[in-house]
Write an enzyme that holds these catalytic residues in place. Structure first.
Site, PDB file in Angstrom:
ATOM      1  N   ASN A 104      43.965  35.441  41.873  1.00 24.63           N
ATOM      2  CA  ASN A 104      44.925  35.989  40.913  1.00 24.63           C
ATOM      3  C   ASN A 104      44.784  37.505  40.972  1.00 24.63           C
ATOM      4  O   ASN A 104      43.797  38.060  40.480  1.00 24.63           O
ATOM      5  CB  ASN A 104      44.621  35.483  39.496  1.00 24.63           C
ATOM      6  N   TRP A 105      45.773  38.129  41.580  1.00 26.59           N
ATOM      7  CA  TRP A 105      45.676  39.582  41.795  1.00 26.59           C
ATOM      8  C   TRP A 105      45.976  40.402  40.547  1.00 26.59           C
ATOM      9  O   TRP A 105      45.869  41.617  40.584  1.00 26.59           O
ATOM     10  CB  TRP A 105      46.641  39.996  42.913  1.00 26.59           C
ATOM     11  N   LYS A 106      46.398  39.763  39.472  1.00 22.99           N
ATOM     12  CA  LYS A 106      46.798  40.515  38.270  1.00 22.99           C
ATOM     13  C   LYS A 106      47.792  41.608  38.695  1.00 22.99           C
ATOM     14  O   LYS A 106      48.595  41.370  39.584  1.00 22.99           O
ATOM     15  CB  LYS A 106      45.572  41.103  37.566  1.00 22.99           C
ATOM     16  N   HIS A 130      47.998  32.639  31.201  1.00 22.97           N
ATOM     17  CA  HIS A 130      46.778  33.408  31.497  1.00 22.97           C
ATOM     18  C   HIS A 130      46.352  34.136  30.221  1.00 22.97           C
ATOM     19  O   HIS A 130      47.189  34.605  29.451  1.00 22.97           O
ATOM     20  CB  HIS A 130      47.037  34.403  32.630  1.00 22.97           C
ATOM     21  N   GLU A 150      45.275  37.008  29.693  1.00 24.49           N
ATOM     22  CA  GLU A 150      45.794  38.383  29.541  1.00 24.49           C
ATOM     23  C   GLU A 150      47.218  38.349  28.988  1.00 24.49           C
ATOM     24  O   GLU A 150      47.609  39.199  28.201  1.00 24.49           O
ATOM     25  CB  GLU A 150      45.699  39.128  30.879  1.00 24.49           C
ATOM     26  N   GLU A 183      39.452  28.874  31.736  1.00 24.60           N
ATOM     27  CA  GLU A 183      39.015  30.255  31.895  1.00 24.60           C
ATOM     28  C   GLU A 183      38.487  30.788  30.557  1.00 24.60           C
ATOM     29  O   GLU A 183      39.275  31.250  29.713  1.00 24.60           O
ATOM     30  CB  GLU A 183      40.182  31.139  32.348  1.00 24.60           C
ATOM     31  N   GLY A 230      36.883  38.983  34.051  1.00 23.30           N
ATOM     32  CA  GLY A 230      36.813  40.412  34.357  1.00 23.30           C
ATOM     33  C   GLY A 230      35.629  41.107  33.719  1.00 23.30           C
ATOM     34  O   GLY A 230      35.559  42.334  33.693  1.00 23.30           O
ATOM     35  N   SER A 256      34.974  35.530  36.540  1.00 20.47           N
ATOM     36  CA  SER A 256      33.949  36.257  37.308  1.00 20.47           C
ATOM     37  C   SER A 256      33.339  35.425  38.442  1.00 20.47           C
ATOM     38  O   SER A 256      32.143  35.535  38.731  1.00 20.47           O
ATOM     39  CB  SER A 256      32.861  36.800  36.375  1.00 20.47           C
ATOM     40  N   GLY A 259      39.886  36.270  40.007  1.00 19.00           N
ATOM     41  CA  GLY A 259      40.545  37.548  39.778  1.00 19.00           C
ATOM     42  C   GLY A 259      39.971  38.630  40.664  1.00 19.00           C
ATOM     43  O   GLY A 259      40.338  38.756  41.838  1.00 19.00           O
ATOM     44  N   GLY A 260      39.039  39.414  40.131  1.00 15.58           N
ATOM     45  CA  GLY A 260      38.515  40.597  40.831  1.00 15.58           C
ATOM     46  C   GLY A 260      38.116  40.341  42.277  1.00 15.58           C
ATOM     47  O   GLY A 260      38.489  41.110  43.182  1.00 15.58           O
TER      48      GLY A 260
HETATM   49  C1  PEP Z   1      41.494  35.713  36.314  1.00 14.13           C
HETATM   50  O1  PEP Z   1      42.155  36.731  36.341  1.00 14.13           O
HETATM   51  O2  PEP Z   1      42.048  34.608  36.153  1.00 14.13           O
HETATM   52  C2  PEP Z   1      40.036  35.795  36.477  1.00 14.13           C
HETATM   53  C3  PEP Z   1      39.325  34.698  36.433  1.00 14.13           C
HETATM   54  O3  PEP Z   1      39.515  37.067  36.673  1.00 14.13           O
HETATM   55  P1  PEP Z   1      38.020  37.441  37.152  1.00 14.13           P
HETATM   56  O4  PEP Z   1      37.670  36.539  38.310  1.00 14.13           O
HETATM   57  O5  PEP Z   1      38.089  38.882  37.557  1.00 14.13           O
HETATM   58  O6  PEP Z   1      37.121  37.190  35.984  1.00 14.13           O
END
Ligand code: PEP
Length: 255
Positions: A11-13, A99, A101, A171, A177, A216, A237-238
């Site tokens: 997930n590139w956000k 999500h 966010e 999540e 993040g 994460s 994500g990251g």
């Molecule tokens: C996400 O954006 O869904 C996510 C899990 O981010 P991260 O891996 O950076 O925690």
């Protein structure tokens, strides 16, 4: 019990332009190898402006492309929103819905998700529905209550025979993040609880539905989390911003 194919989706956000997305696919497909040799489904969730480039760049790679949001109406006076019909025209495979966010920063509600999930399915998309508790909810012992409310309401309008077509991502918000990752036991406990909630609607769907963990996930911690019985993959994500890191997580999912 049916085999659930592991699924790793980045997930590139709000990262990566269309040009950067195209370069990424070249690097990722070289790192993960041809689809025929892969035991894991791989996807990328990207900003609207990169989707057409991604759909073209992923042809023949088996990499799935998802949007990160979608409005429930087919069209209308909803400035800044994108409909399922518009996404279908671009040719995406799926859409991330709910999500954290979007829930926390942009007012996404369970009432809207209850409409969005079936609309996504009707248009042939794979909805990746995100659910999860805040740190305060976990500390107050409210994790199950929160997950129950989200899963029950968000899936309320999905027919039993379509439930297994939804991908659910557990999540925990405190792990997104933040660098804090749920322990493998915490991930397994929450994911199996989500599976039990699906079983309340349909035991068959509960056996088939893929439930991912997100929060994460990195190459260093992926194998242990993905090794849990009910965890069918990860929403990343990251670490998904780097093709080699995402490829390492895909390799961890292959076991
Ligand atoms: C996400 O954006 O869904 C996510 C899990 O981010 P991260 O891996 O950076 O925690």
């Amino acid at each position: 019990m049916p085999e659930r194919k592991p699924y790793i989706s980045g997930n590139w956000k709000m990262f990566k332009t269309a040009a950067e997305a195209g370069d990424f696919v070249v690097a990722l497909s070289a790192a993960i190898g041809p689809e025929a040799d892969r035991a894991v489904d791989v996807g990328l969730c990207a900003s609207f402006t990169s989707l057409a480039t991604l759909v073209a760049a992923t042809q023949g790679t088996g990499i799935r492309v998802s949007a990160q949001n979608m409005h429930q109406a087919d069209e209308g006076a909803f400035t800044g929103e994108v409909s399922a019909r518009m996404l279908a025209e671009v040719g995406v495979n799926g859409v991330v819905l709910g999500h954290s966010e979007r829930r926390q920063l942009f007012g996404e509600t369970d009432a809207a998700l209850k409409e969005k999930v079936p609309v996504a399915l009707e248009h042939g998309f794979e909805p990746i529905l995100c659910v999860g508790e805040t740190e305060e909810e976990r500390e107050a012992g409210d994790t199950e209550r929160r997950l129950r409310a989200q899963v029950q309401e968000d899936l309320a309008s999905v027919r039993e025979d379509r439930l297994a077509d939804v991908v659910i991502a557990y999540e925990p918000i405190w792990a997104i993040g933040t660098g804090k990752v749920a322990t493998p036991d915490e991930a397994q406990e929450a994911v199996s609880f989500v599976r039990a909630l699906v079983a309340d609607r349909s035991p068959t769907a509960a056996d088939e539905v893929r439930i991912l963990y997100g929060g994460s996930v990195k190459p260093e911690n992926a194998a242990e989390i993905l090794g849990q019985a009910d965890v069918d993959g990860a929403l990343v994500g990251g670490a998904s911003l780097h093709p080699d890191d995402l490829a390492a997580i895909v390799a961890a999912a292959a076991g």
